[in-house]
Design an enzyme around this catalytic site. Structure first.
Site, short mmCIF file in Angstrom:
data_model
loop_
_atom_site.label_atom_id
_atom_site.label_comp_id
_atom_site.label_asym_id
_atom_site.label_seq_id
_atom_site.Cartn_x
_atom_site.Cartn_y
_atom_site.Cartn_z
N TYR A 128 -8.92 15.12 -5.40
CA TYR A 128 -8.09 14.62 -6.51
C TYR A 128 -7.30 15.77 -7.16
O TYR A 128 -6.09 15.64 -7.42
CB TYR A 128 -9.02 13.95 -7.52
CG TYR A 128 -8.36 13.21 -8.65
CD1 TYR A 128 -7.88 11.91 -8.47
CD2 TYR A 128 -8.25 13.78 -9.92
CE1 TYR A 128 -7.30 11.22 -9.53
CE2 TYR A 128 -7.67 13.09 -10.98
CZ TYR A 128 -7.21 11.81 -10.78
OH TYR A 128 -6.65 11.12 -11.84
N ILE A 171 -8.23 8.82 -20.41
CA ILE A 171 -7.63 7.66 -21.06
C ILE A 171 -8.51 6.44 -20.79
O ILE A 171 -9.08 6.31 -19.70
CB ILE A 171 -6.20 7.41 -20.49
CG1 ILE A 171 -5.39 8.71 -20.41
CG2 ILE A 171 -5.47 6.35 -21.30
CD1 ILE A 171 -5.09 9.41 -21.72
N ASN A 226 2.44 5.97 -10.16
CA ASN A 226 1.20 5.92 -10.93
C ASN A 226 -0.04 5.54 -10.11
O ASN A 226 -1.15 5.88 -10.50
CB ASN A 226 1.42 4.91 -12.08
CG ASN A 226 0.13 4.43 -12.70
OD1 ASN A 226 -0.48 5.15 -13.50
ND2 ASN A 226 -0.33 3.24 -12.32
N ASN A 265 0.87 -1.18 0.00
CA ASN A 265 0.00 0.00 0.00
C ASN A 265 0.91 1.23 0.00
O ASN A 265 1.62 1.47 0.98
CB ASN A 265 -0.89 -0.03 1.25
CG ASN A 265 -1.82 1.17 1.31
OD1 ASN A 265 -1.65 2.15 0.60
ND2 ASN A 265 -2.82 1.07 2.17
N VAL A 266 0.88 1.99 -1.09
CA VAL A 266 1.83 3.11 -1.23
C VAL A 266 1.63 4.19 -0.17
O VAL A 266 2.50 5.03 0.04
CB VAL A 266 1.78 3.76 -2.64
CG1 VAL A 266 2.20 2.77 -3.71
CG2 VAL A 266 0.40 4.35 -2.93
N SER A 323 -2.59 14.59 -13.62
CA SER A 323 -3.84 14.51 -14.38
C SER A 323 -4.16 15.90 -14.86
O SER A 323 -3.75 16.91 -14.25
CB SER A 323 -4.98 14.03 -13.48
OG SER A 323 -6.24 14.34 -14.06
N1 LIG Z 1 -7.45 6.83 -16.69
C1 LIG Z 1 -7.41 8.14 -16.87
O1 LIG Z 1 -8.13 8.70 -17.69
C2 LIG Z 1 -6.46 8.99 -16.06
C3 LIG Z 1 -6.41 10.34 -16.38
C4 LIG Z 1 -5.54 11.15 -15.67
C5 LIG Z 1 -4.74 10.61 -14.68
N2 LIG Z 1 -4.84 9.28 -14.40
C6 LIG Z 1 -3.97 8.79 -13.35
O2 LIG Z 1 -3.26 7.67 -13.81
C7 LIG Z 1 -3.00 6.77 -12.75
C8 LIG Z 1 -3.50 5.37 -13.13
O3 LIG Z 1 -4.88 5.48 -13.43
P1 LIG Z 1 -5.71 4.25 -14.03
O4 LIG Z 1 -6.75 4.86 -14.87
O5 LIG Z 1 -4.81 3.23 -14.60
O6 LIG Z 1 -6.41 3.72 -12.68
P2 LIG Z 1 -6.84 2.25 -12.25
O7 LIG Z 1 -7.85 2.43 -11.17
O8 LIG Z 1 -7.23 1.46 -13.46
O9 LIG Z 1 -5.50 1.64 -11.67
C9 LIG Z 1 -4.90 2.16 -10.51
C10 LIG Z 1 -4.08 1.08 -9.84
O10 LIG Z 1 -3.53 1.62 -8.64
C11 LIG Z 1 -3.67 0.66 -7.60
N3 LIG Z 1 -3.71 1.30 -6.30
C12 LIG Z 1 -4.72 2.06 -5.80
N4 LIG Z 1 -4.44 2.42 -4.53
C13 LIG Z 1 -3.23 1.87 -4.23
C14 LIG Z 1 -2.41 1.87 -3.07
N5 LIG Z 1 -2.80 2.52 -1.95
N6 LIG Z 1 -1.23 1.22 -3.09
C15 LIG Z 1 -0.85 0.56 -4.22
N7 LIG Z 1 -1.59 0.51 -5.35
C16 LIG Z 1 -2.76 1.15 -5.35
C17 LIG Z 1 -4.98 -0.04 -7.93
O11 LIG Z 1 -5.08 -1.29 -7.26
C18 LIG Z 1 -4.92 -0.14 -9.44
O12 LIG Z 1 -4.30 -1.33 -9.86
C19 LIG Z 1 -3.68 7.37 -11.52
O13 LIG Z 1 -2.75 8.11 -10.77
C20 LIG Z 1 -4.71 8.30 -12.13
O14 LIG Z 1 -5.05 9.35 -11.25
C21 LIG Z 1 -5.68 8.46 -15.07
#
Ligand SMILES: NC(=O)c1ccc[n+]([C@@H]2O[C@H](COP(=O)([O-])OP(=O)(O)OC[C@H]3O[C@@H](n4cnc5c(N)ncnc54)[C@H](O)[C@@H]3O)[C@@H](O)[C@H]2O)c1
Length: 253
Positions: free
Chosen positions: A163, A196, A89, A62-63, A151
């Site tokens: 956020y 995304i 990430n 857990n980060v 983001s």
């Molecule tokens: N998908 C988008 O459109 C988008 C846009 C802008 C930014 N982001 C950012 O990109 C990153 C990834 O997003 P995503 O869409 O792949 O999300 P996602 O929810 O598909 O994946 C996030 C991953 O992080 C893990 N995670 C969550 N809390 C955690 C913790 N406390 N410790 C360890 N791991 C943990 C989850 O288990 C999951 O596997 C995030 O930081 C998100 O804010 C995503």
């Protein structure tokens, strides 16, 4: 930096953008350390990275927990013998308006727990992993780069006090770490994705997704590989540091 045979840690590497970036870097020969909350997702992602042609190891962590993060980065050095990069990430969403009134009466507010959980993972988690990765890299004499995934919401998005604040925070850390770590041969960059196609956005209401896509000048959501290629560029170009790369189809909030 050459990605071939480098060692890169990716938080949230079990799904979504984290998994896409891990597979992309593995295909370029990077050995990847995948960090996430659950072993089953990590196993699937590691298998995909091995199929892409490289070595992958998994770490349940857990980060937001200091002891988990310290243990994980020690284990990464013990397992791989080096560390050349981190992609911060892992992230979560707990959206809601700060205050919502209905017919003149208070209806809902963003709970402190809702605020704190996002700050803990999306901001404190980035600090802890960045600090730990930098410590181990310097101790071990390894050079490389740290990438913070922010983001487009860092500019301030309605319904995202928690956020937006966290993403503005991790963007601010980019020039701080670039300046502090340059003397050790470590660069720091940020990527601010727009919308995304991942599990995170798939959980949004379809009406909201449709409305949002219509407002993107390129008229489509981004693909995870388009974020992954930006990450690879950052690792490979030794003169980029201290800046954000916006990968958002020209969308501005
Ligand atoms: N998908 C988008 O459109 C988008 C846009 C802008 C930014 N982001 C950012 O990109 C990153 C990834 O997003 P995503 O869409 O792949 O999300 P996602 O929810 O598909 O994946 C996030 C991953 O992080 C893990 N995670 C969550 N809390 C955690 C913790 N406390 N410790 C360890 N791991 C943990 C989850 O288990 C999951 O596997 C995030 O930081 C998100 O804010 C995503």
């Amino acid at each position: 930096m050459k990605l071939q045979d480098s060692v890169i840690a990716i938080t949230g590497g079990g799904q979504g953008l984290g998994r896409a970036m891990s597979e992309y870097l593995a295909a370029k020969g990077a050995r990847v350390a995948l960090i996430d909350l659950a072993q089953d997702k990590l196993d699937e992602s590691a298998e995909a990275c091995r199929a892409a042609g490289s070595e992958a190891k998994t770490y349940v962590c857990n980060v937001a927990k200091e002891e988990d993060v310290e243990r994980t980065f020690q284990a990464i050095i013990a397992d791989f013998g080096q560390l050349n990069g981190l992609i911060n990430n892992a992230g979560i969403l707990r959206d809601g308006l700060m205050v919502k009134f209905k017919d003149g009466k208070l209806d809902k507010r963003m709970e402190l727990s809702q605020w704190q959980s996002v700050i803990d993972v999306n901001l404190t988690g980035v600090f802890l992993c960045g600090r730990e990765a930098a410590t181990r890299m310097i101790e071990n004499g390894d050079q490389g780069a740290i990438i913070n995934i922010a983001s487009i919401s860092r500019a301030g998005n309605m319904g995202q006090s928690n956020y937006s604040a966290a993403k503005a925070g991790v963007s601010a850390l980019v020039p701080v770490w670039a300046k502090e770590l340059a003397r050790y041969g470590i660069r720091c960059m940020g990527i601010a994705p727009g919308f995304i196609e991942t599990e995170m956005t798939a959980s949004m209401k379809p009406e909201a997704l449709e409305k949002m896509t219509a407002g993107i000048p390129l008229k489509r959501m981004g693909k995870p590989e388009e974020i992954a290629s930006a990450a690879a560029f950052i690792f490979e170009n030794d003169y980029v540091s201290g800046r954000m790369i916006e990968v958002d189809g020209a969308l501005r909030l």
